[in-house]
Design a protein around this motif. Structure first.
Motif, PDB file in Angstrom:
ATOM      1  N   ARG A  15      30.909  35.667  40.435  1.00 33.67           N
ATOM      2  CA  ARG A  15      31.649  34.933  41.462  1.00 33.67           C
ATOM      3  C   ARG A  15      33.129  35.305  41.475  1.00 33.67           C
ATOM      4  O   ARG A  15      33.849  34.943  42.387  1.00 33.67           O
ATOM      5  CB  ARG A  15      31.496  33.424  41.247  1.00 33.67           C
ATOM      6  N   GLY A  16      33.609  35.976  40.431  1.00 36.86           N
ATOM      7  CA  GLY A  16      35.022  36.327  40.368  1.00 36.86           C
ATOM      8  C   GLY A  16      35.221  37.826  40.576  1.00 36.86           C
ATOM      9  O   GLY A  16      34.304  38.624  40.347  1.00 36.86           O
ATOM     10  N   ARG A  17      36.391  38.195  41.059  1.00 35.00           N
ATOM     11  CA  ARG A  17      36.726  39.612  41.174  1.00 35.00           C
ATOM     12  C   ARG A  17      37.947  39.870  40.293  1.00 35.00           C
ATOM     13  O   ARG A  17      38.991  40.290  40.764  1.00 35.00           O
ATOM     14  CB  ARG A  17      37.007  39.984  42.631  1.00 35.00           C
ATOM     15  N   PHE A  18      37.808  39.571  39.005  1.00 33.52           N
ATOM     16  CA  PHE A  18      38.949  39.673  38.096  1.00 33.52           C
ATOM     17  C   PHE A  18      39.398  41.124  37.955  1.00 33.52           C
ATOM     18  O   PHE A  18      38.584  42.032  37.870  1.00 33.52           O
ATOM     19  CB  PHE A  18      38.576  39.093  36.732  1.00 33.52           C
ATOM     20  N   GLY A  19      40.707  41.308  37.942  1.00 33.67           N
ATOM     21  CA  GLY A  19      41.264  42.643  37.822  1.00 33.67           C
ATOM     22  C   GLY A  19      41.555  43.283  39.169  1.00 33.67           C
ATOM     23  O   GLY A  19      42.213  44.304  39.248  1.00 33.67           O
ATOM     24  N   GLU A  20      41.057  42.677  40.257  1.00 34.91           N
ATOM     25  CA  GLU A  20      41.301  43.242  41.585  1.00 34.91           C
ATOM     26  C   GLU A  20      42.188  42.330  42.418  1.00 34.91           C
ATOM     27  O   GLU A  20      42.269  42.484  43.638  1.00 34.91           O
ATOM     28  CB  GLU A  20      39.968  43.452  42.322  1.00 34.91           C
ATOM     29  N   GLY A  21      42.824  41.347  41.776  1.00 30.61           N
ATOM     30  CA  GLY A  21      43.698  40.465  42.537  1.00 30.61           C
ATOM     31  C   GLY A  21      43.037  39.137  42.864  1.00 30.61           C
ATOM     32  O   GLY A  21      43.216  38.598  43.943  1.00 30.61           O
ATOM     33  N   ASP A  22      42.267  38.606  41.929  1.00 29.50           N
ATOM     34  CA  ASP A  22      41.663  37.283  42.092  1.00 29.50           C
ATOM     35  C   ASP A  22      42.702  36.225  41.719  1.00 29.50           C
ATOM     36  O   ASP A  22      43.313  36.317  40.650  1.00 29.50           O
ATOM     37  CB  ASP A  22      40.440  37.171  41.170  1.00 29.50           C
ATOM     38  N   ALA A  23      42.895  35.233  42.603  1.00 25.39           N
ATOM     39  CA  ALA A  23      43.923  34.215  42.335  1.00 25.39           C
ATOM     40  C   ALA A  23      43.617  33.458  41.051  1.00 25.39           C
ATOM     41  O   ALA A  23      44.529  33.033  40.342  1.00 25.39           O
ATOM     42  CB  ALA A  23      44.022  33.241  43.505  1.00 25.39           C
ATOM     43  N   ARG A  24      42.323  33.312  40.738  1.00 24.96           N
ATOM     44  CA  ARG A  24      41.963  32.597  39.515  1.00 24.96           C
ATOM     45  C   ARG A  24      42.356  33.399  38.284  1.00 24.96           C
ATOM     46  O   ARG A  24      42.521  32.869  37.201  1.00 24.96           O
ATOM     47  CB  ARG A  24      40.466  32.309  39.508  1.00 24.96           C
ATOM     48  N   GLY A  25      42.525  34.720  38.463  1.00 24.84           N
ATOM     49  CA  GLY A  25      42.951  35.578  37.360  1.00 24.84           C
ATOM     50  C   GLY A  25      44.422  35.412  37.010  1.00 24.84           C
ATOM     51  O   GLY A  25      44.863  35.850  35.948  1.00 24.84           O
TER      52      GLY A  25
END
Lengths: 144, 504
Positions: free
Chosen positions: B291-301
């Motif tokens: 559900r996350g796109r961490f490392g690509e500019g995910d706000a949750r990151g």
């Protein structure tokens, strides 16, 4: 190699530190006295230092050439600063020191002079009048 | 209920106009220090300590100022992580992973806004945690005797470098060096002069402030001189803050989880804010999975590490205030300030100086609100200050260090000592021997020795007293456990960072 040398130096230090501690005696004191704690510290220090000699990490990149010269020059500036601060006073010494340090950090002569004047006067005003610390004013000029 | 009454009393202290001003100045300075790459939280607090000392602030006001700086640096670190892809301080390292990609996509304002809110949530959760748990821990620790305290010191020294990812042998060596430095001077119990080489300046021991400023601020300067920092970092446009409002609700759950995790990481000895942000990011990434796109500019990151490091910063205050054992580098420095002002943190502090403790906690609540308010509209100003050239910044740091240290005792001996510590600090950093255990050893060595000698006085010289107390044995067991976990986490973290790739 650096780690091995450091380990040897620290092991020697631990040895000296522990032995020196043994000479500290006090007549009336607690059961341990002043020598036990340093001796207690020296044992793990010596063991850890020897471990470092046997299992060193990768060699760090030490500065050489221009970088090393910059660092030595900066240290010289700071030592001279401490030596003449009383005689020449805060503003003069700080102006010169900042000028030289800024040059070492890659500022042009103009930028460095600007930094020197700005920081020496600005910090003087801040410390003397806002924070109320008294800075040396230079004995040569009849100040404190 | 009793806690609420104490807190109300604390607010009465913190709301005094002078203390409010100090908190505001502290928040501003802290954000700046955190934002400037090369000046971390330890440096910022270390530079200010001599000034606080000579200005003659009361201990309560001094703590409010420096704790505000401390909280402020945690907010500030994210700014250069997002705008320049350079972490402003170590705990902000994880924020670069999603913050900079967001900035490149034109969402810099959104990243800054969301991370400011995340910082606020993290710090507030931690401050509430501090309010609730500190009195409980105090009630427990009030029964500690010298045996238990000695065990606590062993725990602190064995674990301080534990999870920082450095070679544990070097962290322990640093602690030994610090303890050795701490024995310099007159032995308080017997009056014997130890390791003074006949120098009267050393009879009072190695001055903590001099050592601190030299080891951290001057060594930073020498490290800086190594490379020429002429290349300007690429500037990215700020974008609009409106986007932040749209993305904000999706990050609330992340902030909650990361805050709790960060707080726990902060309370544990030897962990601190860097571990808080690291754990929060990694766990959140795993929790969200696909559900996350961490490392690509995910706000949750950005939300996760910022909530994590601010929560950990607050959590680290718990063991510092209640036991006198700091959980991180910066809290070690704050502890040093208290000790220099002749105040010993620990359970008795809560009874003897409730105004100081609760005033500080109340000031943290207020400072947090100030920081959020400062960081949302004024973020443009802070980003512009990032453009301050190093030929101006570094001489400023050095001169503040010199004036501060000189004004403590008005003598040049301290300046030479500081330069010596600066060179030593530089060499130690090159050798990756961490500085925090050294400072901690210098700070706490005398108390550790005092407790050991008192325990053996009670037993008449019988060493087995150290193992007689169940609590002490429990602390030793915890020490062993944390050491093991530290080694394991260190290995995992090193692998993880390798996969992410070099930071610059």
């Amino acid at each position: 190699m650096s780690d091995r040398i450091t380990g040897l130096l620290l092991a020697a230090f631990a040895l000296w530190y522990g032995f020196t501690a043994g000479q500290y005696t006090a007549g009336f004191t607690d059961p341990l006295g002043p020598s036990a704690f340093p001796q207690l510290v020296s044992i793990p220090m010596g063991i850890l230092a020897l471990y470092l000699v046997l299992r060193p990490d990768a060699e760090p990149a030490w500065p050489r050439g221009a970088a090393l010269l910059r660092q030595l020059a900066a240290i010289a500036v700071l030592v001279v600063y401490a030596m003449v601060l009383r005689q020449l006073g805060f503003i003069v010494v700080t102006l010169l020191a900042v000028l030289l340090l800024a040059r070492l950090l890659g500022g042009s002569w103009g930028q460095s002079a600007l930094a020197g004047v700005g920081l020496s006067v600005g910090l003087y005003l801040l410390f003397e009048f806002v924070l109320g610390l008294s800075l040396p004013e230079g004995r040569l000029f009849g100040g404190r | 209920m009793e806690t609420l009454a104490s807190l109300a009393q604390g607010f009465a202290v913190a709301l005094q106009p002078f203390n409010l001003w100090l908190a505001l100045i502290g928040c501003l300075v802290g954000t700046l220090v955190g934002a400037l790459p090369g000046l971390g939280p330890v440096n910022g607090v270390a530079l200010l300590i001599p000034l606080v000392f000579t200005m003659g602030l009361t201990p309560g006001s001094a703590m409010i100022l420096l704790a505000s700086v401390y909280y402020g640096t945690m907010y500030g670190g994210r700014i250069s992580s997002i705008m320049l892809n350079i972490p402003g301080d170590e705990p902000a390292m994880m924020t670069t992973l999603d913050g900079y990609p967001m900035a490149q996509q034109g969402r810099a304002a959104a990243a800054l806004g969301i991370s400011a809110v995340a910082s606020f949530v993290g710090a507030t959760v931690a401050t509430i945690g501090l309010t609730l748990f500190a009195p409980v821990l105090v009630g427990f620790a009030i029964h500690f005797g010298p045996t238990e305290y000695f065990a606590l010191f062993v725990l602190a020294f064995a674990t301080i470098g534990g999870i920082s990812g450095v070679n544990p042998v070097k962290a322990l060596l640093g602690a030994c060096l610090g303890l050795a430095l701490g024995t310099v001077g007159l032995d308080p119990a017997s009056g014997v002069a130890r390791y003074t080489f006949g120098l009267f300046e050393l009879y009072d021991g190695v001055d903590f402030i001099v050592a601190l400023v030299g080891l951290f601020a001057l060594s930073e300067f020498l490290l800086f001189l190594e490379s020429s920092h002429s290349a300007e970092a690429e500037r990215v446009p700020l974008g609009s803050l409106k986007g932040a409002l749209k993305e904000l609700p999706s990050t609330f759950a992340t902030m909650g989880r990361s805050s709790v995790l960060g707080f726990i990481a902060g309370v544990l000895p030897g962990a601190g804010a860097s571990l808080g942000s690291f754990l929060a990011y990694v766990m959140e990434k795993r929790w969200l999975g696909d559900r996350g796109r961490f490392g690509e500019g995910d706000a949750r990151g950005v939300a996760a590490p910022e909530a994590g490091n601010n929560a950990a910063a607050g959590g680290a205050l718990v063991p510092m205030l209640t036991l006198g054992i700091p959980g991180s580098g910066t809290t070690a420095v704050l502890l040093g300030l208290l000790l220099s002002l002749n105040i010993t943190p620990g359970p008795l502090l809560f009874q003897q100086q409730p105004d100081l403790v609760w005033g500080l906690i109340a000031a943290l609540y207020l400072g947090n609100i100030m920081l959020l308010v400062l960081n949302l509209p004024m973020v443009g100003i802070f980003t512009r200050i990032l453009a301050m050239p190093y030929w101006l910044l570094m001489p400023l740091v050095v001169m503040v260090a010199f004036v501060g240290v000189y004004s403590v005792n008005n003598n040049a001996f301290d300046l030479y000592m500081m330069i010596g510590f600066g060179i030593a600090g530089y060499l130690l950093r090159k050798l990756s021997i961490p500085l925090v255990p050294i400072v901690l050893g210098l700070l706490l060595g005398s108390q550790m020795e005092f407790n050991l000698r008192r325990a053996l006085s009670i037993s008449g010289g019988d060493w087995s007293i150290l193992a007689h107390s169940g609590i002490a044995l429990g602390i030793y067991a915890l020490t062993a456990l944390l050491l093991a976990v530290g080694v394991a986490v260190g290995i995992v973290r090193a692998r993880r960072l390798e996969r992410i790739g070099p930071l610059d």
